[in-house]
Design a protein around this motif. Structure first.
Motif, mmCIF file in Angstrom:
data_model
loop_
_atom_site.group_PDB
_atom_site.id
_atom_site.type_symbol
_atom_site.label_atom_id
_atom_site.label_comp_id
_atom_site.label_asym_id
_atom_site.label_seq_id
_atom_site.Cartn_x
_atom_site.Cartn_y
_atom_site.Cartn_z
ATOM 1 N N ILE A 83 -1.353 8.091 12.839
ATOM 2 C CA ILE A 83 -0.433 8.719 11.890
ATOM 3 C C ILE A 83 -0.900 10.134 11.568
ATOM 4 O O ILE A 83 -0.098 11.067 11.496
ATOM 5 C CB ILE A 83 -0.304 7.858 10.608
ATOM 6 N N GLY A 88 -7.239 5.337 5.402
ATOM 7 C CA GLY A 88 -6.589 4.190 6.020
ATOM 8 C C GLY A 88 -7.463 2.953 6.000
ATOM 9 O O GLY A 88 -6.968 1.834 5.989
ATOM 10 N N ILE A 116 -4.493 2.845 13.040
ATOM 11 C CA ILE A 116 -3.117 3.228 12.710
ATOM 12 C C ILE A 116 -3.108 4.527 11.903
ATOM 13 O O ILE A 116 -2.307 5.428 12.162
ATOM 14 C CB ILE A 116 -2.412 2.087 11.944
ATOM 15 N N ALA A 117 -4.030 4.636 10.933
ATOM 16 C CA ALA A 117 -4.109 5.866 10.131
ATOM 17 C C ALA A 117 -4.474 7.062 10.999
ATOM 18 O O ALA A 117 -3.965 8.174 10.786
ATOM 19 C CB ALA A 117 -5.134 5.693 9.015
ATOM 20 N N ARG A 166 -0.041 12.418 14.404
ATOM 21 C CA ARG A 166 1.391 12.723 14.396
ATOM 22 C C ARG A 166 1.730 13.738 13.295
ATOM 23 O O ARG A 166 2.510 14.659 13.500
ATOM 24 C CB ARG A 166 2.180 11.425 14.204
ATOM 25 N N LEU A 167 1.116 13.583 12.115
ATOM 26 C CA LEU A 167 1.358 14.538 11.036
ATOM 27 C C LEU A 167 0.845 15.922 11.401
ATOM 28 O O LEU A 167 1.465 16.939 11.066
ATOM 29 C CB LEU A 167 0.708 14.043 9.740
#
Length: 150
Positions: free
Chosen positions: A107, A134, A103-104, A110-111
Motif C-alpha cells: 500500500i 501496518g 500488505i502495508a 502504491r501511495l
C-alpha cells in the motif's frame, strides 16, 4: 528490451539538451521539442511484470502441489514434502505477523507512486513508517493483542 534502450537514449539526449541550454528561451525550445518528440519516452515494463507474476504463480502452484501430496501420501519417504509441509504450516501459523506489514508495504508503494505520502523527508522512511504502522494493528491500547483484549 530494445524499446527500453531506445527510451534511455531519448531521455539521455533530452537531458543533454537541457544541460546544454543557457537561457530560458533555450529551455522553452527544449520543452517544445519534447512535446513533439517522435520517439518513445516511457519505459515498457510489462514483460518484467509478467515474468514476476508468472514466477509467483509457479511457486504457489508448486507449493500447493507439495502440500497436497504431503496430505494425500503421508507415508512418502522423501523428506522434501515433509519439510515443505512444515514450512507452509509455519508460514500460515504466523501469518498474522508477516501479512499485515506486507500488505502495508505494498500500500505504501502504491501511495508513493500516486504522490500521496506521509510528511517525512525520504521515500524509504515513509515506506518503512507505513510498514511499521501496518504491523501495529494487532495491538490494543491496553498492551495485549486483540484476541485477549476484549
Amino acid at each position: 528490451m530494445n524499446h527500453n534502450r531506445q527510451v534511455a537514449g531519448n531521455i539521455a539526449s533530452i537531458k543533454a539538451d537541457v544541460e546544454a541550454s543557457t537561457t530560458q528561451a533555450d529551455l522553452v525550445e527544449v520543452i517544445r521539442a519534447v512535446e513533439n518528440h517522435p520517439g518513445p519516452l516511457d519505459y515498457n515494463d510489462r514483460p518484467m511484470r509478467l515474468l514476476q507474476w508468472g514466477l509467483i504463480a509457479l511457486s504457489a502452484i508448486c507449493l500447493a502441489i507439495a502440500f497436497i501430496e504431503g496430505f494425500l501420501y503421508g507415508s512418502v519417504e522423501s523428506e522434501v514434502f515433509y519439510r515443505v509441509q512444515q514450512l507452509i504450516y509455519f508460514a500460515f501459523s504466523f501469518s498474522s505477523f508477516w501479512i499485515p506489514p506486507l500488505i502495508a508495504f505494498f500500500i505504501a508503494l502504491r501511495l508513493e507512486e500516486r504522490g500521496l505520502h506521509l510528511p517525512l523527508p525520504a521515500a524509504p522512511a515513509r515506506i518503512a513508517a507505513i510498514t511499521v504502522l501496518g504491523d501495529c494493528w494487532r495491538w490494543c491500547p491496553c498492551g495485549t493483542t486483540f484476541t485477549g483484549c476484549c
